[in-house]
Design an enzyme around this catalytic site. Structure first.
Site, PDB file in Angstrom:
ATOM      1  N   THR A   1      48.337 -38.059 -28.192  1.00 49.74           N
ATOM      2  CA  THR A   1      49.524 -37.830 -28.339  1.00 49.74           C
ATOM      3  C   THR A   1      50.742 -38.948 -27.812  1.00 49.74           C
ATOM      4  OG1 THR A   1      49.273 -35.724 -29.326  1.00 49.74           O
ATOM      5  CG2 THR A   1      51.544 -36.437 -29.093  1.00 49.74           C
TER       6      THR A   1
ATOM      7  N   ASP B   1      42.260 -40.516 -30.731  1.00 43.13           N
ATOM      8  CA  ASP B   1      42.718 -39.256 -30.678  1.00 43.13           C
ATOM      9  C   ASP B   1      41.403 -38.352 -29.872  1.00 43.13           C
ATOM     10  OD1 ASP B   1      44.372 -36.841 -32.737  1.00 43.13           O
ATOM     11  OD2 ASP B   1      42.494 -36.326 -31.644  1.00 43.13           O
ATOM     12  N   SER B   2      41.651 -37.544 -28.911  1.00 38.23           N
ATOM     13  CA  SER B   2      40.783 -36.985 -28.302  1.00 38.23           C
ATOM     14  C   SER B   2      39.796 -36.004 -28.991  1.00 38.23           C
ATOM     15  CB  SER B   2      41.295 -36.396 -26.942  1.00 38.23           C
ATOM     16  OG  SER B   2      41.694 -34.982 -27.289  1.00 38.23           O
TER      17      SER B   2
ATOM     18  N   ASP C   1      43.629 -32.282 -26.706  1.00 41.92           N
ATOM     19  CA  ASP C   1      42.806 -31.565 -27.370  1.00 41.92           C
ATOM     20  C   ASP C   1      41.479 -31.432 -26.628  1.00 41.92           C
ATOM     21  OD1 ASP C   1      44.316 -30.935 -29.389  1.00 41.92           O
ATOM     22  OD2 ASP C   1      43.372 -32.506 -30.724  1.00 41.92           O
TER      23      ASP C   1
ATOM     24  N   THR D   1      41.502 -24.702 -19.227  1.00 41.43           N
ATOM     25  CA  THR D   1      40.961 -24.890 -20.805  1.00 41.43           C
ATOM     26  C   THR D   1      42.301 -24.906 -21.425  1.00 41.43           C
ATOM     27  OG1 THR D   1      39.909 -23.258 -22.267  1.00 41.43           O
ATOM     28  CG2 THR D   1      41.546 -22.489 -20.863  1.00 41.43           C
TER      29      THR D   1
ATOM     30  N   GLN E   1      33.048 -14.813 -22.867  1.00 37.32           N
ATOM     31  CA  GLN E   1      34.012 -15.100 -23.998  1.00 37.32           C
ATOM     32  C   GLN E   1      35.423 -14.808 -23.303  1.00 37.32           C
ATOM     33  OE1 GLN E   1      33.589 -13.041 -27.793  1.00 37.32           O
ATOM     34  NE2 GLN E   1      31.377 -13.844 -27.898  1.00 37.32           N
ATOM     35  N   CYS E   2      35.528 -13.828 -22.284  1.00 39.23           N
ATOM     36  CA  CYS E   2      36.833 -13.591 -21.730  1.00 39.23           C
ATOM     37  C   CYS E   2      37.357 -14.875 -21.000  1.00 39.23           C
ATOM     38  CB  CYS E   2      36.681 -12.491 -20.717  1.00 39.23           C
ATOM     39  SG  CYS E   2      35.943 -10.773 -21.530  1.00 39.23           S
TER      40      CYS E   2
HETATM   41  N1  ASP Z   1      45.206 -34.574 -31.128  1.00 40.88           N
HETATM   42  C1  ASP Z   1      45.633 -35.093 -30.086  1.00 40.88           C
HETATM   43  C2  ASP Z   1      44.796 -35.491 -29.146  1.00 40.88           C
HETATM   44  O1  ASP Z   1      43.923 -34.892 -28.456  1.00 40.88           O
HETATM   45  C3  ASP Z   1      46.631 -34.106 -29.242  1.00 40.88           C
HETATM   46  C4  ASP Z   1      47.190 -34.408 -27.925  1.00 40.88           C
HETATM   47  O2  ASP Z   1      47.242 -35.648 -27.649  1.00 40.88           O
HETATM   48  O3  ASP Z   1      47.931 -33.524 -27.399  1.00 40.88           O
HETATM   49  O4  ASP Z   1      44.241 -36.778 -28.896  1.00 40.88           O
END
Ligand code: ASP
Length: 342
Positions: free
Chosen positions: A15, A59-60, A92, A167, A279-280
């Protein structure tokens, strides 16, 4: 007198460098030179900055181990010419990439700081400028001519975290990341609050090594009440599968039903590595604490302790890529290699 720090800014996409497509209205990565144009403040920083951009910024959500290898090779190629590296990356999958790179870069003695933003750098209310500028400032910090951070980190919304402890927890707030089981390393306020006692201790004499071979014959299975034998059996019987992350309940608990334990037992006997991760968000696997994990412990399931799923899956890919002897795999996985687990 020490010279100014030299920082390499590696742009992979995300982004931070996106803008709206006129036709569809969706956010898309754009040219890196335009990104730098939007931050004249970078020239005011007390360090030298050079840039490198992926040919095709992504985009990641499109991230894969080949991209991680490209990042690792870029750092390797430039390692002795720079004092630190800042990786611009989509949020992401940033925690996966920071975790993967932490394993791929062995005996790192320079900072590699991942950052990005929730709003594009061109947006009036962007969080990109603070994230980018402070990430560079932290990467440039030195003591006696040596970088003070010598590990892979993630900087977002005023906090620097160990990358493989993070995370993504929020798709909307600027505070998008947490490190649930490890305190932040640096906090940015009026001053930088530096918790150096939490930094990874490095071995100065050990040579820097880059590992780019990861094996992605892996899977993540998240337990849920009602998971069926056919589903679990179908996954565990995938021919090429070499390891799975089993996301269990609480302190590493799972059903005690015969079919479940039998499937795991057969898979382990065939040589599959099974790693128990909770999962916690917070806390650790402790097999044997409850009856519902005692048999799993006896079957030889590997404890992921307090590792994140992101670090667990990338550590699994990394260790599988190292061709570790079968009888040593469990011990090595249960050992903290880069500060990713207790
Ligand atoms: N969809 C975007 C990505 O991970 C979200 C971001 O950059 O915050 O590339």
């Amino acid at each position: 007198m020490f010279s100014k720090s030299k920082i390499l800014l590696i742009y992979t996409g995300g982004t931070i460098g996106m803008r709206k497509d006129f036709e569809t209205g969706a956010l898309k990565a754009f040219n890196f030179s335009k990104l730098l144009h939007n931050i004249p403040e970078l020239k005011l920083l007390d360090c030298e900055i050079e840039t490198f951009s992926f040919d095709q910024p992504i985009d990641s959500s499109n991230m894969n181990p080949e991209h991680w290898a490209e990042m690792a090779r870029t750092i390797e190629k430039n390692y002795y010419n720079f004092d630190g590296f800042v990786v611009l990356h989509g949020s992401d999958t940033m925690s996966y990439s920071a975790s993967a790179l932490s394993f791929m870069l062995e005996n790192l003695s320079k900072p590699v700081i991942f950052t990005g933003s929730q709003l594009p750098i061109g947006d009036l209310r962007t969080d990109a400028k603070e994230n980018l500028i402070t990430a560079i400032q932290i990467a440039a910090l030195q003591e006696n001519g040596k970088p003070i951070i010598q590990e892979v980190c993630l900087y977002f919304e005023y906090k620097l975290y160990r990358g493989n402890r993070t995370t993504k927890i929020n798709a909307e707030h600027f505070r998008a990341f947490i490190a649930p089981n490890y305190p932040f390393l640096v906090e940015s306020g009026v001053h930088l609050k530096i918790n150096s006692d939490l930094f990874l201790s490095t071995k100065p004499e050990a040579a820097f090594k880059v590992h780019t071979h990861l094996d992605n014959n892996v899977a993540i299975i998240k337990m849920f009440p009602g998971i069926s034998e056919v589903v679990l059996s179908a996954v565990l019987n995938i021919k090429s599968l070499k390891g799975i992350i089993l996301e269990t309940y609480g302190a590493g608990n799972a059903p005690t039903e015969d079919w479940f334990l039998f499937l795991l037992q057969k898979a382990i006997a065939r040589g599959l590595h099974v790693i128990n991760v909770t999962q916690c968000a917070i806390g650790s696997v402790s097999m044997g604490q409850y009856e519902t994990s005692t048999t799993m412990k006896n079957l030889g399931i590997i404890s992921g302790k307090d590792i994140t799923t992101e670090a667990a899956i990338t550590k699994l890919m990394y260790l599988l890529g190292q061709n570790i002897p079968q009888n040593e795999f469990k011990t090595i996985f249960e050992t903290s290699l880069r500060g990713e687990m207790q």
